[in-house]
Design a protein around this motif. Structure first.
Motif, short mmCIF file in Angstrom:
data_model
loop_
_atom_site.label_atom_id
_atom_site.label_comp_id
_atom_site.label_asym_id
_atom_site.label_seq_id
_atom_site.Cartn_x
_atom_site.Cartn_y
_atom_site.Cartn_z
N HIS A 232 0.80 -1.22 0.00
CA HIS A 232 0.00 0.00 0.00
C HIS A 232 0.84 1.27 0.00
N THR A 233 2.12 1.17 0.32
CA THR A 233 2.97 2.35 0.35
C THR A 233 4.38 1.94 -0.03
N GLN A 234 5.24 2.92 -0.27
CA GLN A 234 6.60 2.65 -0.72
C GLN A 234 7.41 1.95 0.38
N ALA A 235 8.38 1.16 -0.08
CA ALA A 235 9.23 0.44 0.88
C ALA A 235 9.96 1.40 1.80
N ALA A 236 10.28 2.61 1.31
CA ALA A 236 10.97 3.60 2.14
C ALA A 236 10.10 4.00 3.34
N ASN A 237 8.79 4.10 3.13
CA ASN A 237 7.89 4.45 4.23
C ASN A 237 7.85 3.33 5.27
N VAL A 238 7.82 2.09 4.81
CA VAL A 238 7.85 0.96 5.73
C VAL A 238 9.17 0.96 6.50
N SER A 239 10.25 1.25 5.80
CA SER A 239 11.56 1.31 6.43
C SER A 239 11.61 2.37 7.52
N LEU A 240 10.98 3.51 7.26
CA LEU A 240 10.96 4.58 8.25
C LEU A 240 10.27 4.13 9.52
N MET A 241 9.15 3.44 9.39
CA MET A 241 8.44 2.95 10.58
C MET A 241 9.27 1.91 11.33
N MET A 242 10.07 1.13 10.60
CA MET A 242 10.91 0.12 11.24
C MET A 242 11.94 0.72 12.19
N LEU A 243 12.26 2.02 12.01
CA LEU A 243 13.19 2.66 12.92
C LEU A 243 12.65 2.73 14.34
#
Length: 306
Positions: A232-243
């Motif tokens: 549903h969103t870019q992998a970069a956004n998922v990566s940001l939440m993983m922080l």
């Protein structure tokens, strides 16, 4: 923000928050890396497969796992399931999670290799900064000698970062892949490897309830949410939440087990997280600030990908 993107970010935030107690429970289990691998892999794999069998009537999508993209998905989750418990068993939690936080850069490099997307100078500068931060975190108190266990933990964390980036990019590129059996197969294979090497007799050594809680609840819930978010969103956004896990995971361990990060670990973490924050904020800055009425800030560049 498009509705699909908002949904993806919320799913990613939920999944990352659900994952934050994982390292603490692994420490509380008192198990070695291969024991944890066996329990986590088997429990998570069985939950994913059971959920798919109970909720899916059309089983025809299963054959897509035999495609190149399906095999990449299975292998990526196998690597993730394998490397994380080994790293946590050998190194301080903060070291491993600092390395895992490099996932946004891993996603950028993977996009260049797989999709042919160019890697900007900002990406290369970020890579240099995060590698410097990890180097600071894994060195000894004199700043010259390497801590061997910390170095292995950092290597495992970097492998997890690349594995997660591969999972998210693959699901984003090939949304028709069956998510639950793909992740479940990778987890089961990792769990069987841990069980085979450890042996059934040693699997019950330690706090079984703590590690089973991660395998049956925390991992399935968090990785299903994170992997679904990548559709549903870019992998970069998922990566940001993983922080969120990078920041909160060591805090859980410090609060309950008094595993205090060293000054060099904190300095390295600060450098890594600062570099990643600047890198991930670039698309927001380049898109400009809209004033009331919808006008764009003068001189602002159009939106661009990191």
């Amino acid at each position: 923000m498009p509705q699909t993107s908002s949904r993806g970010i919320l799913l990613a935030a939920f999944g990352a928050l659900a994952l934050t107690p994982d390292a603490l429970l692994m420490r509380l289990s008192g198990m070695d890396g291969l024991q944890m691998l066996g329990w986590r892999g088997l429990c998570t794999g069985l939950v994913f497969w059971a959920a798919w069998l109970l909720t899916t009537q059309d089983r025809s999508s299963l054959r897509r796992l035999a495609s190149p993209a399906g095999l990449v998905l299975v292998l990526a989750h196998f690597s993730n399931a394998l490397l994380f418990p080994l790293g946590i068993a050998l190194a301080p939690v903060a070291i491993v999670l600092i390395a895992v936080a490099c996932m946004p850069v891993s996603a950028a490099l993977l996009s260049r290799l797989v999709l042919g997307e160019p890697t900007s100078r900002a990406t290369w500068r970020t890579i240099a900064a995060v590698l410097t931060g990890i180097a600071i975190a894994v060195t000894g108190s004199d700043g010259m000698t390497l801590n061997d266990d910390a170095l292995i933990g950092a290597a495992c964390g970097l492998g997890v970062a690349m594995s997660l980036a591969t999972t998210f990019v693959t699901l984003r590129r090939t949304p028709e892949l069956p998510l639950l059996p793909g992740l479940g197969t990778g987890a089961l294979l990792a769990g069987l490897a841990g069980l085979y090497v450890t042996g059934p007799a040693r699997m019950t050594d330690g706090n079984v309830s703590a590690i089973v809680l991660t395998g049956l609840v925390i991992l399935p819930v968090s990785f299903f949410a994170l992997s679904s978010a990548s559709r549903h969103t870019q992998a970069a956004n998922v990566s940001l939440m993983m922080l969120l896990e990078t920041v909160l995971g060591p805090i859980w361990v410090w609060a309950f087990l008094d595993e205090t990060p060293t000054a060099r670990t904190l300095a390295g973490a600060a450098l890594v997280l600062s570099a990643l924050a600047i890198y991930l904020a670039r698309p927001l800055v380049s898109s400009g600030v809209k004033y009331p009425g919808g006008s764009r800030r003068r001189g602002a560049a159009p939106p661009s990908a990191p």
